[in-house]
Design a protein around this motif. Structure first.
Motif, short mmCIF file in Angstrom:
data_model
loop_
_atom_site.label_atom_id
_atom_site.label_comp_id
_atom_site.label_asym_id
_atom_site.label_seq_id
_atom_site.Cartn_x
_atom_site.Cartn_y
_atom_site.Cartn_z
N ARG A 156 0.92 -1.14 0.20
CA ARG A 156 -0.11 0.11 -0.12
C ARG A 156 1.09 1.42 0.06
NH1 ARG A 156 -5.21 -1.24 1.06
NH2 ARG A 156 -5.82 0.41 2.06
N SER A 157 1.23 1.78 -1.17
CA SER A 157 2.14 3.11 -1.22
C SER A 157 1.79 3.72 -2.52
CB SER A 157 3.74 2.31 -1.02
OG SER A 157 3.89 1.65 -2.19
N ARG A 158 2.65 4.79 -2.58
CA ARG A 158 2.51 5.51 -3.81
C ARG A 158 4.01 5.60 -3.97
NH1 ARG A 158 -1.61 10.40 -3.16
NH2 ARG A 158 -3.28 9.04 -3.54
N ASP A 159 4.44 5.42 -5.37
CA ASP A 159 5.83 5.29 -5.59
C ASP A 159 6.05 5.59 -7.00
OD1 ASP A 159 8.90 4.82 -5.43
OD2 ASP A 159 8.37 3.01 -4.32
N ASP A 160 7.49 5.48 -7.62
CA ASP A 160 7.58 5.89 -9.01
C ASP A 160 8.56 4.65 -9.40
OD1 ASP A 160 6.61 8.47 -9.39
OD2 ASP A 160 8.50 9.26 -8.44
N ILE A 161 8.01 4.04 -10.56
CA ILE A 161 8.68 3.06 -11.18
C ILE A 161 9.70 3.59 -12.21
CG2 ILE A 161 8.54 0.97 -12.91
CD1 ILE A 161 5.86 0.47 -11.63
N HIS A 162 10.94 3.21 -12.06
CA HIS A 162 12.22 3.61 -12.89
C HIS A 162 12.59 2.49 -13.70
CE1 HIS A 162 13.73 7.28 -10.47
NE2 HIS A 162 12.21 7.33 -10.79
N LEU A 163 12.70 2.68 -14.95
CA LEU A 163 13.34 1.74 -15.91
C LEU A 163 14.51 2.07 -16.30
CD1 LEU A 163 10.05 1.24 -18.57
CD2 LEU A 163 10.76 -0.07 -16.25
N GLU A 164 15.60 1.31 -16.00
CA GLU A 164 16.92 1.76 -15.92
C GLU A 164 17.63 0.73 -17.00
OE1 GLU A 164 20.91 1.83 -13.37
OE2 GLU A 164 19.01 1.46 -12.21
N LEU A 165 18.15 1.07 -18.14
CA LEU A 165 18.87 0.42 -19.12
C LEU A 165 20.25 -0.01 -18.67
CD1 LEU A 165 19.00 -0.73 -22.04
CD2 LEU A 165 19.92 1.23 -22.87
N GLU A 166 20.61 -1.00 -18.77
CA GLU A 166 22.08 -1.44 -18.25
C GLU A 166 22.69 -2.24 -19.61
OE1 GLU A 166 21.44 -4.08 -15.06
OE2 GLU A 166 20.60 -2.76 -13.65
N GLU A 167 23.57 -1.53 -20.02
CA GLU A 167 24.45 -1.86 -21.32
C GLU A 167 25.41 -3.05 -20.87
OE1 GLU A 167 26.08 1.68 -23.01
OE2 GLU A 167 24.06 2.44 -23.15
N PRO A 168 25.86 -3.87 -22.02
CA PRO A 168 26.61 -4.87 -21.55
C PRO A 168 28.09 -4.31 -21.16
CG PRO A 168 26.04 -5.11 -23.79
CD PRO A 168 25.19 -3.85 -23.23
N SER A 169 28.29 -3.01 -21.32
CA SER A 169 29.79 -2.50 -20.72
C SER A 169 29.55 -2.06 -19.26
CB SER A 169 29.83 -1.08 -21.45
OG SER A 169 28.76 -0.07 -21.18
N GLY A 170 28.43 -1.98 -18.88
CA GLY A 170 28.07 -1.70 -17.33
C GLY A 170 27.45 -0.34 -17.15
N GLN A 171 27.45 0.44 -18.07
CA GLN A 171 26.91 1.58 -18.01
C GLN A 171 25.33 1.79 -18.09
OE1 GLN A 171 28.39 3.68 -21.62
NE2 GLN A 171 29.95 4.82 -20.42
N SER A 172 24.86 2.53 -17.28
CA SER A 172 23.51 2.56 -17.09
C SER A 172 22.68 3.95 -17.44
CB SER A 172 22.72 1.86 -15.79
OG SER A 172 23.39 2.64 -14.71
#
Length: 151
Positions: free
Chosen positions: A70-86
């Motif tokens: 029971r909460s309000r939140d934000d969903i984040h989509l984070e792209l993680e590349e094969p190099s490790g950068q996101s």
């Protein structure tokens, strides 16, 4: 025998890339052409050996069940590349009401891939700093060499 920890939710019901999501009048969801791999092609007389940066436009089907959350939140989509950068590629607000119901998103996700390999999209709750799941997307580069036309 391993123990299962029940943290109360929310729980992931669906998290996948696809071409389209159909939501029927009765609430039934149909995923059209589930995608877990994308091929980037470059054609020409001398295509590059390494994959050039390429724009991908995909749809992420995401369905979460509240459980006891029971909460309000934000969903984040984070792209993680094969190099490790996101990088964060999408954000959206969500409300969990603690019922059996849940929330459903059809998210258009556009991002640039710079290398071959498995890219991951992490689905996170921001306030709770919780990783809900990771969705893989394999990117393959296919150079296509055309022979010059002689006239």
């Amino acid at each position: 025998m391993s123990a299962t920890i029940d943290w109360g939710g929310p729980y992931v019901a669906i998290a996948t890339f696809c071409d389209r999501v159909l939501l029927e009048a009765d609430g039934t969801v149909s995923l059209i052409r589930v995608i877990d791999s994308v091929t980037v092609t470059v054609a020409g007389e001398d295509p590059p050996d390494a994959m050039p940066p390429s724009q991908l436009d995909l749809v992420l089907a995401l369905q979460l069940r509240c459980g006891h959350a029971r909460s309000r939140d934000d969903i984040h989509l984070e792209l993680e590349e094969p190099s490790g950068q996101s990088q964060i590629v999408s954000r959206m607000p969500v409300t969990f009401d603690g019922s059996h119901s849940g929330v459903q998103f059809t998210i258009s996700v556009a991002f640039v891939v710079k290398q071959e390999g498995v890219h991951w999209v992490a689905v996170r709750l921001r306030k709770a700093d919780t990783l809900l799941t990771r969705v893989p997307l394999r990117v393959v580069y296919q150079p296509i060499q055309h022979q010059p036309q002689s006239g």
